[in-house]
Design a protein around this motif. Structure first.
Motif, mmCIF file in Angstrom:
data_model
loop_
_atom_site.group_PDB
_atom_site.id
_atom_site.type_symbol
_atom_site.label_atom_id
_atom_site.label_comp_id
_atom_site.label_asym_id
_atom_site.label_seq_id
_atom_site.Cartn_x
_atom_site.Cartn_y
_atom_site.Cartn_z
ATOM 1 N N GLN A 68 9.139 21.095 140.668
ATOM 2 C CA GLN A 68 10.360 20.285 140.667
ATOM 3 C C GLN A 68 10.041 18.802 140.705
ATOM 4 O OE1 GLN A 68 12.514 21.941 143.977
ATOM 5 N NE2 GLN A 68 13.072 23.799 142.856
ATOM 6 N N LYS A 69 8.962 18.431 141.361
ATOM 7 C CA LYS A 69 8.566 17.019 141.405
ATOM 8 C C LYS A 69 8.184 16.526 140.008
ATOM 9 C CE LYS A 69 7.234 15.232 145.080
ATOM 10 N NZ LYS A 69 6.597 14.946 146.371
ATOM 11 N N LEU A 70 7.770 17.462 139.153
ATOM 12 C CA LEU A 70 7.401 17.114 137.778
ATOM 13 C C LEU A 70 8.576 17.228 136.816
ATOM 14 C CD1 LEU A 70 3.946 18.935 137.568
ATOM 15 C CD2 LEU A 70 4.369 16.514 137.983
ATOM 16 N N GLY A 71 9.759 17.575 137.341
ATOM 17 C CA GLY A 71 10.952 17.634 136.506
ATOM 18 C C GLY A 71 11.321 19.003 135.990
ATOM 19 N N PHE A 72 10.637 20.063 136.482
ATOM 20 C CA PHE A 72 10.946 21.423 136.052
ATOM 21 C C PHE A 72 11.909 22.082 137.033
ATOM 22 C CE2 PHE A 72 6.747 20.487 134.289
ATOM 23 C CZ PHE A 72 6.935 20.829 132.960
ATOM 24 N N ASP A 73 12.622 23.099 136.556
ATOM 25 C CA ASP A 73 13.544 23.830 137.428
ATOM 26 C C ASP A 73 12.790 24.655 138.461
ATOM 27 O OD1 ASP A 73 15.719 22.789 136.094
ATOM 28 O OD2 ASP A 73 15.870 24.485 134.706
ATOM 29 N N GLY A 74 11.625 25.148 138.074
ATOM 30 C CA GLY A 74 10.833 25.964 138.990
ATOM 31 C C GLY A 74 9.428 26.143 138.458
ATOM 32 N N PHE A 75 8.600 26.857 139.217
ATOM 33 C CA PHE A 75 7.191 26.979 138.864
ATOM 34 C C PHE A 75 6.979 27.818 137.603
ATOM 35 C CE2 PHE A 75 2.814 28.644 139.428
ATOM 36 C CZ PHE A 75 2.156 27.420 139.445
ATOM 37 N N ARG A 76 7.817 28.803 137.366
ATOM 38 C CA ARG A 76 7.664 29.614 136.156
ATOM 39 C C ARG A 76 7.882 28.767 134.905
ATOM 40 N NH1 ARG A 76 6.911 34.898 136.827
ATOM 41 N NH2 ARG A 76 7.360 35.810 138.872
ATOM 42 N N GLN A 77 8.835 27.850 134.969
ATOM 43 C CA GLN A 77 9.058 26.964 133.831
ATOM 44 C C GLN A 77 7.845 26.046 133.624
ATOM 45 O OE1 GLN A 77 12.018 23.764 134.117
ATOM 46 N NE2 GLN A 77 12.873 24.439 132.162
ATOM 47 N N PHE A 78 7.270 25.570 134.736
ATOM 48 C CA PHE A 78 6.052 24.762 134.648
ATOM 49 C C PHE A 78 4.926 25.561 133.988
ATOM 50 C CE2 PHE A 78 1.849 24.129 136.502
ATOM 51 C CZ PHE A 78 1.578 22.819 136.160
ATOM 52 N N LEU A 79 4.730 26.822 134.427
ATOM 53 C CA LEU A 79 3.664 27.658 133.871
ATOM 54 C C LEU A 79 3.864 27.898 132.376
ATOM 55 C CD1 LEU A 79 2.693 30.579 136.297
ATOM 56 C CD2 LEU A 79 1.298 28.655 135.519
ATOM 57 N N TYR A 80 5.110 28.078 131.974
ATOM 58 C CA TYR A 80 5.397 28.298 130.548
ATOM 59 C C TYR A 80 4.972 27.068 129.743
ATOM 60 C CZ TYR A 80 7.962 28.904 126.199
ATOM 61 O OH TYR A 80 8.300 29.005 124.870
ATOM 62 N N GLN A 81 5.306 25.868 130.249
ATOM 63 C CA GLN A 81 4.931 24.645 129.555
ATOM 64 C C GLN A 81 3.413 24.473 129.532
ATOM 65 O OE1 GLN A 81 6.920 22.680 127.904
ATOM 66 N NE2 GLN A 81 5.354 21.188 127.311
ATOM 67 N N TYR A 82 2.781 24.803 130.654
ATOM 68 C CA TYR A 82 1.325 24.716 130.771
ATOM 69 C C TYR A 82 0.647 25.617 129.725
ATOM 70 C CZ TYR A 82 -3.209 26.194 132.710
ATOM 71 O OH TYR A 82 -4.524 26.549 132.876
ATOM 72 N N LYS A 83 1.093 26.849 129.640
ATOM 73 C CA LYS A 83 0.486 27.791 128.703
ATOM 74 C C LYS A 83 0.741 27.378 127.257
ATOM 75 C CE LYS A 83 0.760 31.756 131.842
ATOM 76 N NZ LYS A 83 1.380 33.077 132.122
ATOM 77 N N THR A 84 1.955 26.903 126.984
ATOM 78 C CA THR A 84 2.291 26.468 125.622
ATOM 79 C C THR A 84 1.399 25.325 125.178
ATOM 80 O OG1 THR A 84 4.599 27.158 125.893
ATOM 81 C CG2 THR A 84 4.123 25.562 124.143
ATOM 82 N N GLU A 85 1.244 24.326 126.044
ATOM 83 C CA GLU A 85 0.426 23.165 125.688
ATOM 84 C C GLU A 85 -1.042 23.551 125.515
ATOM 85 O OE1 GLU A 85 0.736 19.643 127.966
ATOM 86 O OE2 GLU A 85 2.909 19.476 127.739
#
Length: 271
Positions: free
Chosen positions: A58-75
């Motif tokens: 959330q500090k990075l602007g995501f709704d939750g950690f799963r959304q962060f992981l999705y972006q991480y894997k995509t990149e």
């Protein structure tokens, strides 16, 4: 993940993170790509709670950690598929991508419209910028002169302070300081505001105790003022382009002014 846009976002927020959040950040900055990574695996490996993972995301602007992981894997998957850039080129490319994305998030349409309104209804515009921001101030001046505005750029303390003492209410003073702490620029802008001028600050860090009419936020990276890889002018020029584009599209004769200067320049080049 060292050279991804997401890593740039993590680095930009690193100083704001708690000790636990920095442990999570370091893990993703320094560990190689793991395609099958899950929240449970990360929490177990780092001895942190899932709630901590959520706060980190959330500090990075995501709704939750799963959304962060999705972006991480995509990149990371996109990065691994791309072999046309070497590491140094890729870092520049991905830092630019991050800054453009952050610039879009930072822009407040209401503030941008207020800035355009101030520019269009000012008889005289002064632009303050010190150091590298001074180059952006001069670029601002040149482009807006071609639209027909009476505009001047000042890049030294003496001229900033002198002009700030003589401004009037019909004057707009624009300060450019990516750090928000450039002494000459901020003091000049404060003095102009105290003397009745309208004021606009372009910055990435703003002390809300300062009372300026409009603040436009530029994106930034840690230690970006050094200009090591990315010029500090880049996010500032992005805002200048947005202002220029909006004013051109107001259809108040600015396009005609710009074309007149273009024809004059073409005529001089032919002589």
């Amino acid at each position: 993940m060292e050279n991804s846009a997401l890593s740039a976002r993590i680095r930009s927020k690193y100083e704001e993170m708690t000790t636990v959040e920095r442990i999570i950040a370091d893990y993703f900055l320094n560990t190689g790509f793991q395609e099958e990574l899950t929240p449970s695996q990360v929490a177990s490996a780092l001895y942190v709670s899932k709630a901590s993972l959520s706060r980190f995301a959330q500090k990075l602007g995501f709704d939750g950690f799963r959304q962060f992981l999705y972006q991480y894997k995509t990149e990371e998957e996109n990065r691994l598929r791309s072999d046309s850039l070497n590491d140094s080129d890729r870092q520049v490319w991905e830092d630019y991508t991050f800054l453009l994305g952050e610039s879009r998030l930072n822009i407040n349409n209401r503030s941008l419209e207020r800035a355009v309104n101030l520019i269009c209804h000012s008889k005289h515009i002064l632009i303050y910028g010190d150091g590298i921001s001074g180059y952006a101030a001069k670029e601002f001046m040149i482009r807006f002169k071609r639209l027909g505005f009476l505009v001047e750029a000042y890049t030294d303390d003496f001229m900033m302070q002198t002009n700030s003492a003589m401004v009037q209410s019909a004057t707009l003073v624009i300060g450019i300081s990516l750090s928000g702490t450039t002494k000459n620029t901020i003091l000049g802008l404060k003095k102009a505001h105290e003397n009745g001028a309208r004021t606009l600050l372009i910055t990435s860090h703003y002390d809300k105790k300062q009372d300026f009419d409009v603040v436009l936020y530029a994106a930034s990276l840690p230690q970006m003022n050094t200009g090591m890889l990315i010029s500090p002018q880049m996010p500032i020029l992005f805002i200048i382009d947005l202002l220029f584009s909006r004013i051109i599209h107001t259809d108040l004769g600015y396009t005609a002014n710009y074309l007149d200067t273009l024809h004059a320049l073409e005529h001089n080049q032919k002589e």
